[in-house]
Design an enzyme around this catalytic site. Structure first.
Site, short mmCIF file in Angstrom:
data_model
loop_
_atom_site.label_atom_id
_atom_site.label_comp_id
_atom_site.label_asym_id
_atom_site.label_seq_id
_atom_site.Cartn_x
_atom_site.Cartn_y
_atom_site.Cartn_z
CB CYS A 156 -0.93 0.01 1.20
SG CYS A 156 -2.02 -1.41 1.26
CG HIS A 166 -2.86 3.48 2.69
ND1 HIS A 166 -3.49 3.25 1.48
CD2 HIS A 166 -2.85 2.28 3.34
CE1 HIS A 166 -3.85 2.00 1.42
NE2 HIS A 166 -3.48 1.37 2.53
CG ASN A 170 -6.61 -0.57 1.86
OD1 ASN A 170 -5.93 -0.25 0.89
ND2 ASN A 170 -6.08 -0.99 3.00
N1 COA Z 1 -16.84 -8.34 11.44
C1 COA Z 1 -17.33 -8.42 12.70
N2 COA Z 1 -16.57 -8.62 13.79
C2 COA Z 1 -15.25 -8.75 13.59
C3 COA Z 1 -14.67 -8.69 12.30
C4 COA Z 1 -15.51 -8.48 11.20
N3 COA Z 1 -15.05 -8.38 9.92
N4 COA Z 1 -13.32 -8.82 12.42
C5 COA Z 1 -13.09 -9.00 13.73
N5 COA Z 1 -14.24 -8.96 14.43
C6 COA Z 1 -14.43 -9.05 15.90
C7 COA Z 1 -13.38 -9.94 16.52
O1 COA Z 1 -13.80 -11.26 16.58
C8 COA Z 1 -13.25 -9.31 17.90
O2 COA Z 1 -14.31 -9.76 18.70
P1 COA Z 1 -14.12 -9.98 20.30
O3 COA Z 1 -13.79 -8.62 20.84
O4 COA Z 1 -15.43 -10.50 20.72
O5 COA Z 1 -12.98 -10.94 20.41
C9 COA Z 1 -13.46 -7.82 17.65
O6 COA Z 1 -14.22 -7.73 16.43
C10 COA Z 1 -12.19 -7.03 17.52
O7 COA Z 1 -11.31 -7.68 16.59
P2 COA Z 1 -10.00 -7.00 16.03
O8 COA Z 1 -9.31 -7.93 15.11
O9 COA Z 1 -9.23 -6.44 17.20
O10 COA Z 1 -10.65 -5.83 15.16
P3 COA Z 1 -10.09 -4.36 14.93
O11 COA Z 1 -10.89 -3.40 15.69
O12 COA Z 1 -8.61 -4.31 15.06
O13 COA Z 1 -10.47 -4.14 13.40
C11 COA Z 1 -9.25 -4.03 11.32
C12 COA Z 1 -9.90 -4.93 12.38
C13 COA Z 1 -8.65 -4.92 10.24
C14 COA Z 1 -10.36 -3.18 10.72
C15 COA Z 1 -8.19 -3.13 11.98
O14 COA Z 1 -7.34 -3.92 12.78
C16 COA Z 1 -7.31 -2.36 11.02
O15 COA Z 1 -7.78 -1.58 10.22
N6 COA Z 1 -5.97 -2.51 11.16
C17 COA Z 1 -4.97 -1.79 10.42
C18 COA Z 1 -4.98 -2.13 8.98
C19 COA Z 1 -3.91 -1.34 8.24
O16 COA Z 1 -3.57 -0.25 8.58
N7 COA Z 1 -3.38 -1.95 7.20
C20 COA Z 1 -2.28 -1.34 6.51
C21 COA Z 1 -2.56 -1.07 5.10
S1 COA Z 1 -3.22 -2.38 4.20
#
Ligand code: COA
Length: 340
Positions: A108, A255, A286
């Site tokens: 990215c 980004h 994204n």
């Molecule tokens: N839908 C619903 N629930 C979801 C889910 C989805 N798609 N993905 C995860 N969950 C749930 C998990 O099971 C967890 O549940 P729990 O609290 O009961 O255990 C909770 O949501 C939190 O999970 P987590 O993985 O910590 O989610 P998050 O808040 O970190 O969100 C992303 C996930 C991917 C959106 C986030 O981590 C992110 O954007 N990260 C950075 C990405 C980035 O910058 N990439 C670089 C460029 S590509």
């Protein structure tokens, strides 16, 4: 940057549609990522066609005689063949056959890397004008059941023409990588492992459904933690090397990975509330290496930003890598990408 162009695929995909397959809800997706809709390729659209379409718009919007373009850089992680790479084919599609043309893969952060290389090629005197295209069809490697990626990624292409100018419009690039965390964003198999998988099914079911995709996986929270430490430093460095102060920044184009991360970055950097920040992720998702030129184009077309303004750009992602610059924005496109 003398001109900009973009191509947004025809098919608009809502969160509700993603949730027909994914175990999630439209509300969760919007809350945690800021995404409402994204565009996915359909019909005849391919990485090649959308790259060329964005490149063509950038050339038209710049109004440049295309014979002046000396190099084409295709920033992408989704060209499906390692050989031949994509840029020479896209150059020939654009009537630029014969010029220097190469692919640049840096996840990215790819567009920031490409923009930096283009500016340095021009400063060194290697070429006068460069066409930089950021293009991705992320959906070809998307697992629709993966909660970490399925709702995030979209397809699209953005391009800029970079050329000489009286005033420096692109600062030195601030860039870096962290290979120790490389597996935080990775394809789940390499080509050989994929072939093995397919081979094991020979004579039974050779379909993609049976073999599975060579899918992208992301450990979102791990990337989030890396971003929280690395990116504020990168943003401060970008200001320092450009000689521009925080108060001079008129537009912020991070980004488009997660609207919540971006809001946090803007706050932590201390940019004033009224500084416009790109939020193209809401309706584009994204798009990896395409996200920054697409986001700039959206801001120029909608009037959120104006050509000539000073903008802070920062791309980041797989690698883990990042690249950013302080730039002067190109003029608003005469031929916008909306409704493409
Ligand atoms: N839908 C619903 N629930 C979801 C889910 C989805 N798609 N993905 C995860 N969950 C749930 C998990 O099971 C967890 O549940 P729990 O609290 O009961 O255990 C909770 O949501 C939190 O999970 P987590 O993985 O910590 O989610 P998050 O808040 O970190 O969100 C992303 C996930 C991917 C959106 C986030 O981590 C992110 O954007 N990260 C950075 C990405 C980035 O910058 N990439 C670089 C460029 S590509």
């Amino acid at each position: 940057m003398l001109g900009i162009g973009a191509y947004r695929p025809q098919r608009v995909v809502s969160n509700a549609e993603v949730c027909e397959t994914l175990d999630s809800t439209p509300e969760w997706i919007f809350e945690r990522t800021g995404i409402r809709t994204r565009r996915w390729i359909s019909g005849d659209e391919t990485l090649r066609s959308i790259s060329a379409a964005a490149g063509e718009r950038a050339l038209v919007n710049t109004g440049i005689d295309r014979t002046k373009i000396g190099a084409l850089i295709l920033c992408t992680s989704s060209w499906l063949k390692l050989t031949p790479h994509g840029a020479p084919t896209v150059a020939s599609d654009l009537g630029l056959n014969g010029i220097a043309a190469f692919d640049l893969t840096s996840g990215c952060g790819g567009f920031g890397y490409g923009l930096g290389v283009a500016a340095d090629l021009i400063r060194a005197g290697s070429v006068d004008y460069v066409l930089v295209i950021g293009a991705e069809t992320m959906t070809v490697g998307l697992d629709p059941n993966d909660r970490g990626t399925a709702m995030i990624f979209g397809d699209g292409a953005g391009a800029v023409v970079v050329g000489p100018s009286e005033e420096n419009g692109i600062s030195p690039t601030v860039w870096g990588s962290d290979g120790e965390n490389a597996e935080a964003i990775a394809q789940d198999v390499n080509f050989l492992e994929y072939m093995d998988r397919a081979q094991a099914l020979q004579g039974t079911d050779p379909s993609v459904e049976a073999i599975g995709r060579m899918a992208l996986r992301m450990e979102g929270p791990r990337v989030f933690r890396w971003a929280a430490v690395t990116l504020p430093r990168a943003l401060s460095n970008a200001l320092e090397v450009s000689g521009v102060s925080k108060e001079d920044i008129e537009v912020f184009v991070p980004h488009q990975a997660n609207a919540r991360i971006n809001e946090l970055m803007k706050k932590n950097l201390g940019l004033a509330d009224d500084i416009p920040m790109a939020n193209d992720i809401e309706n584009t998702g994204n798009t990896s290496a395409a996200s920054i030129p697409l986001a700039i184009e959206e801001m120029l077309v909608t009037g959120k930003a104006k050509g000539g303004q000073t903008a802070l750009l920062l791309g980041f992602g797989a690698g883990l890598s990042y690249a950013g610059q302080v730039v002067t924005l190109p003029p608003a496109p005469k031929e916008p990408s909306f409704g493409a």
